[in-house]
Design an enzyme around this catalytic site. Structure first.
Site, short mmCIF file in Angstrom:
data_model
loop_
_atom_site.label_atom_id
_atom_site.label_comp_id
_atom_site.label_asym_id
_atom_site.label_seq_id
_atom_site.Cartn_x
_atom_site.Cartn_y
_atom_site.Cartn_z
N GLY A 14 6.86 -1.45 -6.30
CA GLY A 14 7.17 -1.06 -4.94
C GLY A 14 7.11 0.45 -4.73
CB THR A 35 -6.73 8.79 -6.27
OG1 THR A 35 -5.91 7.70 -6.69
CG2 THR A 35 -5.87 9.95 -5.79
CG HIS A 52 -2.31 0.10 -1.42
ND1 HIS A 52 -1.44 1.10 -1.76
CD2 HIS A 52 -2.28 -0.80 -2.43
CE1 HIS A 52 -0.89 0.81 -2.93
NE2 HIS A 52 -1.39 -0.33 -3.35
NE ARG A 55 2.39 -0.94 1.31
CZ ARG A 55 1.88 -1.15 0.08
NH1 ARG A 55 1.81 -2.35 -0.41
NH2 ARG A 55 1.46 -0.14 -0.64
CG ASP A 85 -0.59 5.13 -3.70
OD1 ASP A 85 -0.59 5.02 -4.94
OD2 ASP A 85 -0.15 4.25 -2.94
#
Length: 180
Positions: A14, A35, A52, A55, A85
């Protein structure tokens, strides 16, 4: 004065979700720095990337930066917050670099982080909690990422550990070690 946050933890803990919550609370425009290198031939990898994307709020800007994080950080201007991230993927993208080059790259990243004029939130995977990988490339990845996380943790204003469904503020609970 910019703020630097490190969010670390194991896979599927998480940590990205926690970093996203922190970014939303910054009350400034967020630039999501992805990345990951896309690979249309790897459906499972593409599903992870898409999860991702779904979200993230639609008003966040997204940049794909698989290699030169420093340039992205240097070019960012206040009042933005950069959510990077992830460092594990970034390290994996640079595994072909020799030790001297890698040392130069990470030193520059640490210096750029300290000089940043924007808030930075880094997401990083903890990979060294298991057995030592039996193959050289796995050991190189684990060691490079672990060393980078330790160095970033030493200069971050706040370091969080996300594990077992809980978030721990290591900056409040822990005692820092000297950097290597």
């Amino acid at each position: 004065m910019s703020k630097h946050i490190l969010v670390t933890g194991p896979s599927r803990s998480g940590k990205s979700e926690w970093a996203e919550r922190l970014a939303e609370k910054q009350d400034q425009p967020v630039i999501y720095v992805a990345t990951a290198l896309e690979n249309p031939d790897d459906a499972e990898w593409q599903q992870r990337i898409e999860k991702h994307r779904r979200r993230r709020p639609s008003h966040w800007q997204t940049l794909s930066v698989p290699y030169d994080l420093c340039a992205t950080i240097e070019q960012a201007n206040p009042p933005h917050c950069l959510l990077i991230d992830s460092l594990g993927t970034w390290v994996a993208n640079g595994l072909e670099e020799d030790e001297e080059t890698w040392e130069t790259i990470t030193t520059r990243l640490l210096e750029t982080t300290q000089q940043a004029s924007v808030d930075l939130i880094f997401v990083a995977e903890e990979t060294g909690w298991g057995v030592v990988p039996a193959y050289p490339l796995g050991r190189l990845f684990r060691d490079r990422l672990g060393h980078l996380i330790r160095q970033l943790g030493a200069i971050a204003d706040i370091t969080y550990l996300v594990a077992g469904g809980h978030v721990l503020n290591l900056s409040l609970l822990g005692q820092p070690l000297d950097t290597l």
